[in-house]
Design an enzyme around this catalytic site. Structure first.
Site, mmCIF file in Angstrom:
data_model
loop_
_atom_site.group_PDB
_atom_site.id
_atom_site.type_symbol
_atom_site.label_atom_id
_atom_site.label_comp_id
_atom_site.label_asym_id
_atom_site.label_seq_id
_atom_site.Cartn_x
_atom_site.Cartn_y
_atom_site.Cartn_z
ATOM 1 C CB THR A 23 -0.925 0.047 1.236
ATOM 2 O OG1 THR A 23 -0.108 0.246 2.400
ATOM 3 C CG2 THR A 23 -1.727 -1.229 1.391
ATOM 4 C CB CYS A 24 0.067 4.677 -1.010
ATOM 5 S SG CYS A 24 -0.247 4.156 -2.686
ATOM 6 C CG ASP A 25 0.032 4.367 5.771
ATOM 7 O OD1 ASP A 25 0.876 5.271 5.908
ATOM 8 O OD2 ASP A 25 -0.779 4.057 6.656
ATOM 9 C CB SER A 26 5.158 5.566 5.645
ATOM 10 O OG SER A 26 4.434 6.204 6.656
ATOM 11 C CG ASN A 38 -3.654 1.934 -1.224
ATOM 12 O OD1 ASN A 38 -2.451 1.841 -1.435
ATOM 13 N ND2 ASN A 38 -4.219 3.100 -1.075
#
Ligand code: PLP
Length: 396
Positions: free
Chosen positions: A328-331, A367
């Site tokens: 996903t785009c989350d850190s 996402n």
């Protein structure tokens, strides 16, 4: 820290074949043989203790079917879990509702299903049962905090030991039948000392209630907490349970003992099969991005404080600093850092072990990455041939 096992590249072939059969999607492979082994292992370690599988750990139909065949009982906590049992034709008489806080409709759904044993831990909850008093028996959940457990289940739930005699008396005045006591000694307990302490305290409470109120408490529910191997190998279950067996031996003979294992039964039975979908050289390490991560099957690394053992496949002996991240785009979506791996390629598989408990159960599709597909193997009577599958580099 995640333990990492490096296996010869040839051993990855079986996983690639399985991925091909499922359009390359991330998988969770549920092995019913392993589930059966875990069930027998715990049964042997706790003779005479009835096992109620805590469905929340992995609410999957094949788990229910396999455990039903073995004669297991079920710990239910929601109407959704009841529905799952109903669909699988499980016997309602072999269930108990263990959520200490229930809505009226939760109680009614459970009663309609045929479940008649409920856990409570305070007077407001006891009062909810007054209108059903002729149909139910209650267990009183007692709190035994375990700061050494990563998931201490005695903060949010459970009455204090000192409250038990009064709650039993109040229930009696309301015409309700308190059948016994329950506790959860903390999930993934590092050792069984809190189970033993809780059993000793409950034994004293059973004695006290009998002396003071002339009431026989006939059930002791010792909850879950039986550990598996994440960041270190699992303790031998027989050794873990030996002090529990000794403590249970001192209970009065009329007390029937039950347990609610979740993690121990299902964690070793499920394996994540993910694919490296991208990689990048960053200043600190080589980053590998999998098609599954902490928003998906690895969600237990956030919610359950577990760090799953990983296996990669390579014939290269040299390793380098690496990070394994989710898609996903989350850190926050990082599965393992500070690990050493041989160089991996895009398309390689990465295996997550011990991933049956509190994984798929809490996975999301954040996402809109789809959740892993659960593939069931070795289910008795399912018509498929047995597959010898999970033999590559399985940490204990
Ligand atoms: C009431 C209750 N029983 C049993 C369990 C299962 O515990 P474990 O997975 O440690 O065996 C849980 C876990 O949350 C629980 O809340």
């Amino acid at each position: 820290m995640n333990r990492v096992c490096i296996e010869p590249a040839a051993k990855a072939a079986r996983y690639h074949r399985l991925l091909d059969e499922h359009q390359g999607k991330p998988l969770l492979v549920l092995d019913c043989d392993k589930l059966e082994q875990q069930y027998h292992g715990l049964q042997n370690a706790l003779p005479g203790v009835e096992l109620y599988y805590a469905i929340k750990a992995l609410p999957h139909a094949a788990v229910i079917r396999t455990l039903s065949t073995l004669g297991a009982c079920f710990d239910i906590a929601t109407s959704g879990e009841i529905e799952l049992l109903r669909e699988q034709g499980a016997n309602p008489r072999l269930t108990m509702h263990t959520h200490p806080i229930k809505r009226d409709r939760d109680i009614r759904d459970a009663l309609r299903f045929g479940c008649t044993t409920f856990v409570v831990d305070n007077i407001y909850e006891i009062e909810k049962f007054v209108e059903f008093r002729h149909r139910v028996g209650l267990l009183l959940r007692v709190s035994f905090p375990n700061p050494r457990s990563p998931v201490d289940l005695s903060r949010k739930f459970g009455c204090r030991v000192e409250e038990v005699p009064l709650l039993v008396q109040k229930a009696q005045e309301l015409g309700l039948h308190i059948k016994g006591l329950s506790f959860h000694a903390g999930s993934q307990s590092p050792d069984s000392s809190n189970h033993v302490y809780a059993i000793e305290q409950c034994a004293a409470l059973i004695e006290q209630v009998q002396q003071q109120a002339g009431k026989l408490l006939s059930i002791l529910d010792i909850g879950g907490g039986f550990p598996v191997g994440y960041d270190k190998p699992a303790p031998d279950i027989d050794t873990f349970c030996a002090p529990i067996r000794a403590a249970l031996a001192s209970l009065p003979e009329h007390v029937q003992v039950v347990a609610e294992p979740g993690r121990y039964l299902v964690a070793p039975a499920m394996t994540a099969v993910s694919t490296v979908m991208g990689k990048a050289k960053r200043s600190d390490a080589t980053w590998y991005y999998l098609d599954d991560g902490v928003y998906g099957s690895y969600s237990g690394q956030i919610y359950d404080h577990a760090t799953y053992p990983l296996t990669v496949f390579s014939d290269i002996e040299q390793t380098e600093s690496a990070v394994i991240a989710g898609p996903t785009c989350d850190s926050i979506d990082v599965v393992a850092e500070g690990i050493e791996l041989p160089p991996l390629n895009i398309g390689d598989v990465v295996i997550g072990r011990q991933m049956g408990a509190y994984t798929a159960a809490s996975a999301t599709d954040f996402n809109l990455f789809e959740r892993a597909t659960i593939v069931v193997i070795n289910e008795k009577g399912a018509g498929e041939g047995n597959i010898v599958f999970l033999d590559a580099g399985t940490p204990a």
